[in-house]
Motif scaffolding. Sequence first.
Motif, PDB file in Angstrom:
ATOM      1  N   MET A  98       0.721  -1.398   0.469  1.00 31.99           N
ATOM      2  CA  MET A  98      -0.141   0.114  -0.180  1.00 31.99           C
ATOM      3  C   MET A  98       0.710   1.156  -0.114  1.00 31.99           C
ATOM      4  N   ALA A  99       1.683   0.977   0.467  1.00 32.14           N
ATOM      5  CA  ALA A  99       3.295   2.600   0.535  1.00 32.14           C
ATOM      6  C   ALA A  99       3.276   3.036  -0.627  1.00 32.14           C
ATOM      7  N   PRO A 100       2.921   2.117  -1.762  1.00 31.81           N
ATOM      8  CA  PRO A 100       3.819   3.373  -2.689  1.00 31.81           C
ATOM      9  C   PRO A 100       2.791   4.469  -3.456  1.00 31.81           C
ATOM     10  N   LYS A 101       1.486   3.955  -2.809  1.00 35.55           N
ATOM     11  CA  LYS A 101      -0.449   5.235  -3.470  1.00 35.55           C
ATOM     12  C   LYS A 101      -0.099   6.254  -1.542  1.00 35.55           C
ATOM     13  N   LEU A 102       0.164   5.764  -0.286  1.00 36.15           N
ATOM     14  CA  LEU A 102      -0.090   6.494   0.222  1.00 36.15           C
ATOM     15  C   LEU A 102       1.174   6.842   1.769  1.00 36.15           C
ATOM     16  N   GLY A 103       1.651   5.556   1.540  1.00 41.03           N
ATOM     17  CA  GLY A 103       3.670   6.391   2.029  1.00 41.03           C
ATOM     18  C   GLY A 103       3.250   4.995   3.334  1.00 41.03           C
ATOM     19  N   SER A 104       4.623   5.282   3.548  1.00 37.40           N
ATOM     20  CA  SER A 104       4.118   3.859   4.332  1.00 37.40           C
ATOM     21  C   SER A 104       4.413   4.379   5.862  1.00 37.40           C
ATOM     22  N   ASP A 105       4.464   5.167   6.260  1.00 33.75           N
ATOM     23  CA  ASP A 105       4.157   5.938   7.840  1.00 33.75           C
ATOM     24  C   ASP A 105       2.540   5.939   7.917  1.00 33.75           C
ATOM     25  N   HIS A 106       2.601   6.408   6.565  1.00 29.44           N
ATOM     26  CA  HIS A 106       0.405   6.842   6.868  1.00 29.44           C
ATOM     27  C   HIS A 106       0.534   5.455   7.058  1.00 29.44           C
ATOM     28  N   ILE A 107       0.538   4.461   5.689  1.00 25.29           N
ATOM     29  CA  ILE A 107       0.192   3.662   6.361  1.00 25.29           C
ATOM     30  C   ILE A 107      -0.141   2.296   7.566  1.00 25.29           C
ATOM     31  N   LYS A 108       1.578   2.845   8.164  1.00 26.03           N
ATOM     32  CA  LYS A 108       1.554   2.070   9.250  1.00 26.03           C
ATOM     33  C   LYS A 108       0.744   2.712  10.959  1.00 26.03           C
ATOM     34  N   GLY A 109       0.636   3.743  10.392  1.00 28.86           N
ATOM     35  CA  GLY A 109       0.061   4.363  11.657  1.00 28.86           C
ATOM     36  C   GLY A 109      -1.492   4.239  11.559  1.00 28.86           C
ATOM     37  N   THR A 110      -2.272   4.390  10.377  1.00 29.63           N
ATOM     38  CA  THR A 110      -3.351   3.712  10.152  1.00 29.63           C
ATOM     39  C   THR A 110      -3.731   2.295  10.370  1.00 29.63           C
ATOM     40  N   LEU A 111      -3.046   1.358  10.150  1.00 31.71           N
ATOM     41  CA  LEU A 111      -2.692  -0.087  10.991  1.00 31.71           C
ATOM     42  C   LEU A 111      -2.661  -0.199  12.005  1.00 31.71           C
ATOM     43  N   GLN A 112      -1.922   0.772  12.367  1.00 30.16           N
ATOM     44  CA  GLN A 112      -1.575   0.480  14.500  1.00 30.16           C
ATOM     45  C   GLN A 112      -3.196   1.018  15.020  1.00 30.16           C
ATOM     46  N   GLU A 113      -3.604   2.411  14.495  1.00 32.33           N
ATOM     47  CA  GLU A 113      -4.611   2.202  15.036  1.00 32.33           C
ATOM     48  C   GLU A 113      -5.799   1.101  15.129  1.00 32.33           C
ATOM     49  N   GLU A 114      -5.480   0.975  13.625  1.00 30.06           N
ATOM     50  CA  GLU A 114      -6.900   0.038  13.950  1.00 30.06           C
ATOM     51  C   GLU A 114      -6.553  -1.397  14.401  1.00 30.06           C
ATOM     52  N   GLY A 115      -5.207  -1.347  14.558  1.00 30.05           N
ATOM     53  CA  GLY A 115      -4.671  -2.836  16.155  1.00 30.05           C
ATOM     54  C   GLY A 115      -5.248  -2.366  17.121  1.00 30.05           C
ATOM     55  N   GLU A 116      -4.909  -0.738  17.548  1.00 25.42           N
ATOM     56  CA  GLU A 116      -5.615  -0.858  18.960  1.00 25.42           C
ATOM     57  C   GLU A 116      -6.742  -0.974  18.854  1.00 25.42           C
ATOM     58  N   ARG A 117      -7.772  -0.789  18.447  1.00 22.04           N
ATOM     59  CA  ARG A 117      -9.446  -0.384  18.382  1.00 22.04           C
ATOM     60  C   ARG A 117      -9.638  -2.096  18.342  1.00 22.04           C
ATOM     61  N   ILE A 118      -8.853  -2.774  17.418  1.00 26.59           N
ATOM     62  CA  ILE A 118      -8.968  -4.303  17.257  1.00 26.59           C
ATOM     63  C   ILE A 118      -9.166  -5.194  19.050  1.00 26.59           C
ATOM     64  N   THR A 119      -7.657  -4.921  19.288  1.00 30.00           N
ATOM     65  CA  THR A 119      -7.940  -5.770  20.625  1.00 30.00           C
ATOM     66  C   THR A 119      -8.036  -4.949  21.417  1.00 30.00           C
ATOM     67  N   ASP A 120      -8.676  -3.693  21.493  1.00 30.98           N
ATOM     68  CA  ASP A 120      -9.309  -2.899  22.761  1.00 30.98           C
ATOM     69  C   ASP A 120     -10.785  -3.735  22.484  1.00 30.98           C
ATOM     70  N   ASP A 121     -11.181  -4.290  21.137  1.00 34.52           N
ATOM     71  CA  ASP A 121     -12.359  -4.648  21.430  1.00 34.52           C
ATOM     72  C   ASP A 121     -12.704  -6.117  22.381  1.00 34.52           C
ATOM     73  N   VAL A 122     -12.030  -7.050  21.563  1.00 37.53           N
ATOM     74  CA  VAL A 122     -11.414  -7.529  22.178  1.00 37.53           C
ATOM     75  C   VAL A 122     -11.019  -8.394  23.522  1.00 37.53           C
ATOM     76  N   ALA A 123     -10.401  -7.169  24.190  1.00 36.30           N
ATOM     77  CA  ALA A 123     -10.337  -7.094  25.411  1.00 36.30           C
ATOM     78  C   ALA A 123     -11.185  -6.791  26.812  1.00 36.30           C
ATOM     79  N   ASP A 124     -11.990  -6.329  26.313  1.00 39.81           N
ATOM     80  CA  ASP A 124     -13.138  -5.259  26.825  1.00 39.81           C
ATOM     81  C   ASP A 124     -14.548  -6.719  27.168  1.00 39.81           C
ATOM     82  N   MET A 125     -14.399  -7.711  25.960  1.00 36.61           N
ATOM     83  CA  MET A 125     -15.114  -8.213  25.809  1.00 36.61           C
ATOM     84  C   MET A 125     -14.563  -9.882  26.829  1.00 36.61           C
ATOM     85  N   ALA A 126     -12.798 -10.129  26.149  1.00 36.02           N
ATOM     86  CA  ALA A 126     -12.776 -10.834  27.412  1.00 36.02           C
ATOM     87  C   ALA A 126     -12.364 -10.278  29.461  1.00 36.02           C
TER      88      ALA A 126
END
Length: 145
Positions: free
Chosen positions: A47-75
Motif C-alpha cells: 500500500m505504501a507507494p500510493k499512501l506512504g509507509s508512515d501513513h499506512i503504519k499509523g493507520t494499521l496501528q490505530e486499527e490494531g488498537e481498536r481491534i485488540t481493545d474490543d477483544v480485551a473489553d469482551m475478555a
Amino acid sequence: MYETVLFPTDGSEAATEAATHAIDLADKHDADMHILYVVDHERVSQMAPKLGSDHIKGTLQEEGERITDDVADMANAEGINTVVSIREGAPGQTITTYAEDVGADTIVMGTNGRTGMDRLLMGSVAERVIQNTELPVMTVKRAAD
C-alpha cells in the motif's frame, strides 16, 4: 493446564469467531489472555507507494488498537486478565516469536479457510504458525455465509 492463552487477531470475521473460543478457554483455565495484532510489513509495502509507509503504519496501528481493545473489553467482562500488544513484522513469525517471549501455553486463532490459488498466492498465517511452533494451536474457521 493453560496459564497463558495467546489470541492473535486481524479483526476478520474468522478472528472474531475465534475470540469467543479464546475467551472461553482462558476462562475455563483461569488463564491470562494475550491479544496480539501484527502490523503486516508486506501489507504496508503493497500500500505504501500510493499512501506512504508512515501513513499506512499509523493507520494499521490505530486499527490494531481498536481491534485488540474490543477483544480485551469482551475478555475483561468475563473476568479474564488481558495483555494487549501491537507488533510489526511478518504475521506468522511475529506470532510464534511473541508466543515464545510471553511463555504462552496455547494459541487460538481464526483462519479464513482459503483454498486453491488464493492459498497458494496468499499463504496461510495459521499454517505458518502451526509449522513453526511446538505449542497447541486451535484454529477456528469463519462460519459459512
